[in-house]
Design a protein around this motif. Structure first.
Motif, PDB file in Angstrom:
ATOM      1  N   LEU A  63       0.852  -1.183   0.000  1.00  0.00           N
ATOM      2  CA  LEU A  63       0.000   0.000   0.000  1.00  0.00           C
ATOM      3  C   LEU A  63       0.890   1.235   0.000  1.00  0.00           C
ATOM      4  CD1 LEU A  63      -2.480  -1.069   2.812  1.00  0.00           C
ATOM      5  CD2 LEU A  63      -2.803  -1.301   0.352  1.00  0.00           C
ATOM      6  N   VAL A  64       0.536   2.234  -0.810  1.00  0.00           N
ATOM      7  CA  VAL A  64       1.305   3.468  -0.878  1.00  0.00           C
ATOM      8  C   VAL A  64       0.390   4.623  -0.478  1.00  0.00           C
ATOM      9  CG1 VAL A  64       2.610   5.022  -2.387  1.00  0.00           C
ATOM     10  CG2 VAL A  64       2.772   2.550  -2.712  1.00  0.00           C
ATOM     11  N   GLY A  65       0.899   5.526   0.335  1.00  0.00           N
ATOM     12  CA  GLY A  65       0.121   6.693   0.736  1.00  0.00           C
ATOM     13  C   GLY A  65       0.770   7.370   1.924  1.00  0.00           C
ATOM     14  N   HIS A  66      -0.014   8.140   2.660  1.00  0.00           N
ATOM     15  CA  HIS A  66       0.484   8.750   3.886  1.00  0.00           C
ATOM     16  C   HIS A  66      -0.469   8.457   5.040  1.00  0.00           C
ATOM     17  CE1 HIS A  66      -2.114  12.086   2.438  1.00  0.00           C
ATOM     18  NE2 HIS A  66      -2.312  12.297   3.717  1.00  0.00           N
ATOM     19  N   VAL A  67       0.071   8.541   6.253  1.00  0.00           N
ATOM     20  CA  VAL A  67      -0.692   8.210   7.451  1.00  0.00           C
ATOM     21  C   VAL A  67      -1.687   9.330   7.729  1.00  0.00           C
ATOM     22  CG1 VAL A  67      -0.569   7.742   9.926  1.00  0.00           C
ATOM     23  CG2 VAL A  67       1.222   6.888   8.413  1.00  0.00           C
ATOM     24  N   GLU A  68      -2.949   8.987   7.718  1.00  0.00           N
ATOM     25  CA  GLU A  68      -4.014   9.946   8.019  1.00  0.00           C
ATOM     26  C   GLU A  68      -4.328   9.943   9.510  1.00  0.00           C
ATOM     27  OE1 GLU A  68      -6.655  12.850   6.654  1.00  0.00           O
ATOM     28  OE2 GLU A  68      -5.179  11.771   5.489  1.00  0.00           O
ATOM     29  N   PHE A  69      -4.367   8.754  10.113  1.00  0.00           N
ATOM     30  CA  PHE A  69      -4.696   8.589  11.521  1.00  0.00           C
ATOM     31  C   PHE A  69      -4.192   7.225  11.971  1.00  0.00           C
ATOM     32  CE2 PHE A  69      -7.568   7.089  14.866  1.00  0.00           C
ATOM     33  CZ  PHE A  69      -7.461   8.128  15.768  1.00  0.00           C
ATOM     34  N   PHE A  70      -3.926   7.081  13.264  1.00  0.00           N
ATOM     35  CA  PHE A  70      -3.549   5.773  13.818  1.00  0.00           C
ATOM     36  C   PHE A  70      -4.004   5.696  15.266  1.00  0.00           C
ATOM     37  CE2 PHE A  70      -0.062   8.604  14.754  1.00  0.00           C
ATOM     38  CZ  PHE A  70       0.314   8.268  16.030  1.00  0.00           C
ATOM     39  N   ASP A  71      -4.182   4.470  15.730  1.00  0.00           N
ATOM     40  CA  ASP A  71      -4.474   4.228  17.136  1.00  0.00           C
ATOM     41  C   ASP A  71      -3.710   2.989  17.572  1.00  0.00           C
ATOM     42  OD1 ASP A  71      -5.933   2.058  16.182  1.00  0.00           O
ATOM     43  OD2 ASP A  71      -7.884   2.941  16.597  1.00  0.00           O
ATOM     44  N   LEU A  72      -4.131   2.375  18.647  1.00  0.00           N
ATOM     45  CA  LEU A  72      -3.403   1.246  19.207  1.00  0.00           C
ATOM     46  C   LEU A  72      -3.373   0.038  18.271  1.00  0.00           C
ATOM     47  CD1 LEU A  72      -1.884   0.462  21.783  1.00  0.00           C
ATOM     48  CD2 LEU A  72      -4.035  -0.363  22.706  1.00  0.00           C
ATOM     49  N   TYR A  73      -4.429  -0.131  17.449  1.00  0.00           N
ATOM     50  CA  TYR A  73      -4.543  -1.338  16.636  1.00  0.00           C
ATOM     51  C   TYR A  73      -4.545  -1.100  15.127  1.00  0.00           C
ATOM     52  CZ  TYR A  73      -6.057  -3.116  21.147  1.00  0.00           C
ATOM     53  OH  TYR A  73      -6.127  -3.440  22.470  1.00  0.00           O
ATOM     54  N   THR A  74      -4.829   0.116  14.676  1.00  0.00           N
ATOM     55  CA  THR A  74      -5.023   0.349  13.245  1.00  0.00           C
ATOM     56  C   THR A  74      -4.298   1.598  12.753  1.00  0.00           C
ATOM     57  OG1 THR A  74      -7.023   1.648  13.635  1.00  0.00           O
ATOM     58  CG2 THR A  74      -7.316  -0.710  13.243  1.00  0.00           C
ATOM     59  N   ILE A  75      -4.137   1.661  11.416  1.00  0.00           N
ATOM     60  CA  ILE A  75      -3.591   2.842  10.744  1.00  0.00           C
ATOM     61  C   ILE A  75      -4.501   3.145   9.561  1.00  0.00           C
ATOM     62  CG2 ILE A  75      -1.624   3.812   9.490  1.00  0.00           C
ATOM     63  CD1 ILE A  75       0.179   1.837  10.930  1.00  0.00           C
ATOM     64  N   LEU A  76      -4.884   4.414   9.414  1.00  0.00           N
ATOM     65  CA  LEU A  76      -5.620   4.860   8.231  1.00  0.00           C
ATOM     66  C   LEU A  76      -4.616   5.444   7.240  1.00  0.00           C
ATOM     67  CD1 LEU A  76      -8.835   6.724   9.433  1.00  0.00           C
ATOM     68  CD2 LEU A  76      -8.716   4.672   8.069  1.00  0.00           C
ATOM     69  N   ILE A  77      -4.625   4.912   6.021  1.00  0.00           N
ATOM     70  CA  ILE A  77      -3.708   5.352   4.973  1.00  0.00           C
ATOM     71  C   ILE A  77      -4.499   6.050   3.878  1.00  0.00           C
ATOM     72  CG2 ILE A  77      -2.031   4.567   3.237  1.00  0.00           C
ATOM     73  CD1 ILE A  77      -1.152   4.126   6.123  1.00  0.00           C
ATOM     74  N   ARG A  78      -4.082   7.264   3.519  1.00  0.00           N
ATOM     75  CA  ARG A  78      -4.688   7.971   2.389  1.00  0.00           C
ATOM     76  C   ARG A  78      -3.794   7.737   1.177  1.00  0.00           C
ATOM     77  NH1 ARG A  78      -8.625  11.632   1.561  1.00  0.00           N
ATOM     78  NH2 ARG A  78      -8.857  12.073   3.765  1.00  0.00           N
TER      79      ARG A  78
END
Length: 98
Positions: A63-78
């Protein structure tokens, strides 16, 4: 009964030991190891600077992109096409900075 007894307190104070978090949905104490803090430090830098990264998953997908948000278990990638993907941290093998 005093006036103080009749006041409803909208919050409660919780004292925590080092390396613990409270899951507010379940009111459970979670033990957090130092690796989590290292992840947070690096992910926060990637998020603030909107640096482009490649995330490699356990099943071989990249997956290519940038980190939009993260928490203890997940990362949102745009992604570059502006779509957003939710990735579970346990599925990630490595992160490459471009």
């Amino acid at each position: 009964m005093t006036e103080e007894d009749t006041i409803d307190k909208p919050y409660r104070v919780i004292k925590l030991e080092p390396n613990t978090l409270i899951d507010t949905n379940l009111n459970k104490k979670l033990i957090v190891n130092k690796k989590t803090y290292i992840q947070n430090k690096h992910l926060r830098i990637l998020q603030e600077k909107k640096l482009t990264i490649s995330i490699f998953l356990r099943n071989g997908i990249q997956l290519v992109g940038h980190v939009e948000f993260f928490d203890l278990y997940t990362i949102l990638i745009r992604n570059p096409d502006l779509s957003i993907q939710l990735v579970y941290k346990h599925a990630i093998t490595s992160i490459l900075l471009h």
